[in-house]
Design a protein around this motif. Sequence first.
Motif, PDB file in Angstrom:
ATOM      1  N   GLN A 731      13.698  37.754  31.563  1.00 31.79           N
ATOM      2  CA  GLN A 731      12.440  37.994  30.169  1.00 31.79           C
ATOM      3  C   GLN A 731      12.625  38.396  28.968  1.00 31.79           C
ATOM      4  O   GLN A 731      13.842  37.696  28.362  1.00 31.79           O
ATOM      5  CB  GLN A 731      12.970  40.306  29.810  1.00 31.79           C
ATOM      6  CG  GLN A 731      13.380  40.589  31.374  1.00 31.79           C
ATOM      7  CD  GLN A 731      14.497  42.322  31.020  1.00 31.79           C
ATOM      8  OE1 GLN A 731      13.491  42.644  31.296  1.00 31.79           O
ATOM      9  NE2 GLN A 731      15.680  41.488  31.323  1.00 31.79           N
ATOM     10  N   VAL A 732      11.598  37.487  28.814  1.00 38.18           N
ATOM     11  CA  VAL A 732      11.260  37.030  27.812  1.00 38.18           C
ATOM     12  C   VAL A 732      10.168  38.008  26.492  1.00 38.18           C
ATOM     13  O   VAL A 732       9.049  38.326  27.252  1.00 38.18           O
ATOM     14  CB  VAL A 732      10.225  35.412  27.481  1.00 38.18           C
ATOM     15  CG1 VAL A 732       9.921  34.827  26.787  1.00 38.18           C
ATOM     16  CG2 VAL A 732      10.885  34.674  28.819  1.00 38.18           C
ATOM     17  N   CYS A 733      10.696  37.971  25.195  1.00 37.55           N
ATOM     18  CA  CYS A 733      10.153  39.421  24.126  1.00 37.55           C
ATOM     19  C   CYS A 733      10.240  38.312  23.010  1.00 37.55           C
ATOM     20  O   CYS A 733      10.535  37.379  23.324  1.00 37.55           O
ATOM     21  CB  CYS A 733      11.376  40.000  24.232  1.00 37.55           C
ATOM     22  SG  CYS A 733      10.959  41.595  25.928  1.00 37.55           S
ATOM     23  N   ASN A 734       8.997  39.159  23.050  1.00 36.67           N
ATOM     24  CA  ASN A 734       9.014  38.429  20.887  1.00 36.67           C
ATOM     25  C   ASN A 734       8.632  40.055  19.974  1.00 36.67           C
ATOM     26  O   ASN A 734       7.603  39.936  20.271  1.00 36.67           O
ATOM     27  CB  ASN A 734       7.364  37.740  20.550  1.00 36.67           C
ATOM     28  CG  ASN A 734       7.958  36.489  19.556  1.00 36.67           C
ATOM     29  OD1 ASN A 734       8.179  37.239  18.953  1.00 36.67           O
ATOM     30  ND2 ASN A 734       6.792  36.178  19.071  1.00 36.67           N
ATOM     31  N   VAL A 735       9.297  40.985  20.088  1.00 30.05           N
ATOM     32  CA  VAL A 735       8.717  41.768  19.606  1.00 30.05           C
ATOM     33  C   VAL A 735       9.275  41.896  18.230  1.00 30.05           C
ATOM     34  O   VAL A 735       9.263  41.328  17.096  1.00 30.05           O
ATOM     35  CB  VAL A 735      10.123  42.994  19.823  1.00 30.05           C
ATOM     36  CG1 VAL A 735      10.410  43.138  21.093  1.00 30.05           C
ATOM     37  CG2 VAL A 735      11.660  42.934  19.012  1.00 30.05           C
ATOM     38  N   THR A 736       8.025  42.738  18.294  1.00 25.54           N
ATOM     39  CA  THR A 736       7.964  43.708  16.429  1.00 25.54           C
ATOM     40  C   THR A 736       8.095  44.611  15.175  1.00 25.54           C
ATOM     41  O   THR A 736       7.767  44.126  14.478  1.00 25.54           O
ATOM     42  CB  THR A 736       6.350  43.316  16.351  1.00 25.54           C
ATOM     43  OG1 THR A 736       5.589  44.437  17.599  1.00 25.54           O
ATOM     44  CG2 THR A 736       5.799  42.076  16.919  1.00 25.54           C
ATOM     45  N   THR A 737       8.786  45.738  16.344  1.00 31.21           N
ATOM     46  CA  THR A 737       9.199  47.151  15.377  1.00 31.21           C
ATOM     47  C   THR A 737      10.734  46.980  15.395  1.00 31.21           C
ATOM     48  O   THR A 737      11.073  46.797  16.551  1.00 31.21           O
ATOM     49  CB  THR A 737       8.326  47.633  15.523  1.00 31.21           C
ATOM     50  OG1 THR A 737       8.639  48.129  17.211  1.00 31.21           O
ATOM     51  CG2 THR A 737       6.985  47.457  16.083  1.00 31.21           C
ATOM     52  N   PRO A 738      11.295  47.606  14.129  1.00 24.64           N
ATOM     53  CA  PRO A 738      12.984  47.286  14.740  1.00 24.64           C
ATOM     54  C   PRO A 738      12.965  48.723  16.192  1.00 24.64           C
ATOM     55  O   PRO A 738      14.347  48.741  16.747  1.00 24.64           O
ATOM     56  CB  PRO A 738      12.618  49.034  13.684  1.00 24.64           C
ATOM     57  CG  PRO A 738      12.035  47.981  12.233  1.00 24.64           C
ATOM     58  CD  PRO A 738      10.885  47.925  13.627  1.00 24.64           C
TER      59      PRO A 738
END
Length: 917
Positions: A731-738
């Motif tokens: 799984q590859v993620c680039n998350v933007t919120t806490p």
Amino acid sequence: MANDLLPTIRPTPATSWNMDYIDALYRRWKEDPASVDESWQMFFAGFELSMCPRTCVAAERARDQSRVASLIFAYRAQGHRIAQTDPLDGAARTFDQLELAAFGLSDKDLDRVFDTGHLGGPQRATLREIIAILRDTYCRSIGVEYLHVQDVRVRRWLQQEMEPRRNRPPFTREQQREVVRLLVDAELFETFIGARYPGQKRFSLEGAESLIPAIHTIVELAPDLGAEEIVLGMSHRGRLSVLANILDKSYEMIFSEFEENLVPSMVGGDGDVKYHKGYSSDHVNARGRGLHLSLTANPSHLEAVDPVVEGRARAKQRRRGDMALRRTVIPLLVHGDAAFAGQGLVAETLNLSQLDGYRTGGTVHIVVNNQIGFTTLPAEARSTPHATDVAKMIEAPIFHVNGDDPEAVVWVAELALRFRQQFGKDVVIDLVCYRRHGHNEGDEPAFTQPVLYRKIKEQPPVRELYTRRLLAAGELSSDEEAAIAAGLKERLQRAFESVKAATPMEARAPAPFEQRWEGLGAPYSDERVATGVAMPVLEEVATALCTIPDGFSLHPKVARQIPERLAAVREQRSVDWATAEALAFGTLLREGVPVRLSGQDTARGTFSQRHAVWQDATTQEQYIPLNHIQPGQAQLCVYNSMLSEAAVLGFDFGYSLDEPHMLIVWEAQFGDFANGAQVIIDQFIVCSEAKWQRTSGLVMLLPHGHEGQGPEHSNAYLERYLAACADNNIQVCNVTTPAQYFHVLRRQLKRPFRRPLIVMAPKSLLRHPQAVSPVAELRDGQFSEILDDPRARDLAGAERVVFCSGKLFYDLWQQRERIPEAQDHVALVRVEQLYPLCDRLLLQTVQRYSKVKEVVWAQEEPQNRGGWSFMQSRLHPFFPDLPVRYVGRPASPSPATGSLRVHRREQEQLVQQAIGR
Ligand SMILES: Cc1ncc(C[n+]2csc(CCOP(=O)(O)OP(=O)(O)O)c2C)c(N)n1
Ligand SMILES: [Mg+2]
């Protein structure tokens, strides 16, 4: 001048009366006895003896005793230089630093009696006897290096084990017969396959068959010394033999893999070649004690499996509650000589061995030192005398042993294991042997080593040498020997025939998942799982996180953040990144899920954001607030790692293989440094399921984002992970919120499957005023692979949809705020999880924007990097009639500019292009 004093006609003591002359001569004699006439030599010797009969004789004795002590030390230190450890070179070896003369001694001293000190044996012995003990112990089939061990207790222990027995304990007939049987097993296994499957690669063990008695000794003895499991790691050489002869993998299973009509039965993916696969089994020793053996699957990349084995062993030790002595689970690594000397991962793994978060109570290393690596000879393969020299850096004792002396090999294996169990440290066996054939069975060794291979051709197998010796000594009869071989041949033939009869072959299913993995074998799914946490629990965790123990003097800057953090949670306001992470960890801990966090400077956090471990300003005492939520909670195990990527990531990956019920997080200092661990990523993390049906829930945090810090530190090479994506492997993620971060971490443990999670972790977002999340989102929310525009309701008429990922979203948002006409014209959609891409959610989102005329993928990475290549083709089906336009930096060999000014200009431009007309 002394010479002037010498008359032309030399006087003798009898004729001389000149006292000045005698005095000068005496002084010369003192300096160099041979510089004066023999008559004067005797005169002065007698004179001295009469002058100080007691003191001088005692001094001389003391001097000679100390010379003998030096000799004993030298043999212990350097005896290995003349040890007969090379089966291909039986010539007696000499070393001038071990000659009597090197110590001021001579043959005349051989029958003088000296104190033996700590030398195992009589308290006093002649020099001749002392040398015999030393030569027997240190210069026969076993050469030992251990004086680099600083701890005297360890040295004494080893001496006591080796010297009284002279490194050759007696073997019973039973033991000898067992060794014969093992050597027959090892040899016939290879020759049988060689004859039945000619030319097929098996990386024969021939020339090093003693490896089998060595490992057998360890697995037999280990349960008697408190071990319950051994985790093995080894490369190609002899692997099939170890599978058959140590792990009892059936000949049928092994032969079936040689058959061309094999139909591999695999859960998914492509499988692997036979000499890389893992296997596990249960061994019961002669005294009825059990031992679980697991051979770790490994890639071709030599030594890459080392840290993985260590991590697995550590996880197993934890599961057994064996976190102090670590005697129940033993890592055993088998290496090649060229690889051990050449691969940096060896040194890295050795360096892990005594570190708090990574120690495994000592590894037994066996180097199958066949004195060649493919076509490369030792002189080309290393700058040190022995292949094992790197292990000296951790003060591991090293036993060099002649592979053609199987009793010596067995003894050394026993000693090594006992050492490991006694001291909890690494130990190395350098099994000096040869390689009978080419590198593999299709390879001609005479192209490169014609002379050596002529010699090897004439070398009888170790089984033959050993049985010959036993036959000559009357310890074994030729009938017995023949019976052992006949029995085995028959078993091999039966297995071969049964495999031939079964067509087409269906390979046996891989070993079932361990019990620990029960219920975790589901295929990947984007089905939602509840990861929200009730308010009282969040408050409880926040309270622990924000409570400074009485009398604890926390650094004022750290302490200052605490009240606000607590108030934010209690009053259900917003939390930042680090708080969300701590709450994710804390809530898991409270649910009984332990968390392991490992990486460089991870306890504080590279960006000074985490402070998972507090330090008392006066005492330096440590306090981990998250371990004080409530009694009975699971533990946060947080470790600053050594400065390595490959070994540490490999270790944590290995840990995750054996512990699916723990959140295991490895953090890179900056994301790009993970490329130092590329072998672990490419060869294990992304494909272990496809190759070996073994998966992992490891989390990799890779700080990523273009912030003007230059080519390094900006880019975690997202594109590399994306290029490795297939079959829902990672799984590859680039998350933007806490909140997204909170949920994605918790989700990792909540689903009926495990997959590695690669997170492009933030840097500037850690403190970005907009990158905060209302506490309610931790309570009620869940992870969302796609985040629609927060203003989606006002954007029904949007004509442009800009897809992006990561921190660029905030720049785009700001730009849109600045441009009134963009407010209801441009929609910003975040792809928070690039892989597996949630088509369902993407479709739902896209359908909201029915008026769209323009589709943009915006990224801050150069065009040849980032998510563009990957997303372009995946977005296209959602907009069949529209091109997907790229907005971002032009392609570039370097991930980012070194100039902050250029960076800013580029960033402004790309943001304008994405939002503006
Ligand atoms: C990292 C890595 N580099 C190169 C190779 C190619 N290779 C396979 S075996 C081998 C020689 C290994 O020699 P040694 O470690 O002495 O083991 P041996 O085959 O002699 O048992 C090489 C260079 C590899 N497998 N892994
Ligand atoms: Mg070799």
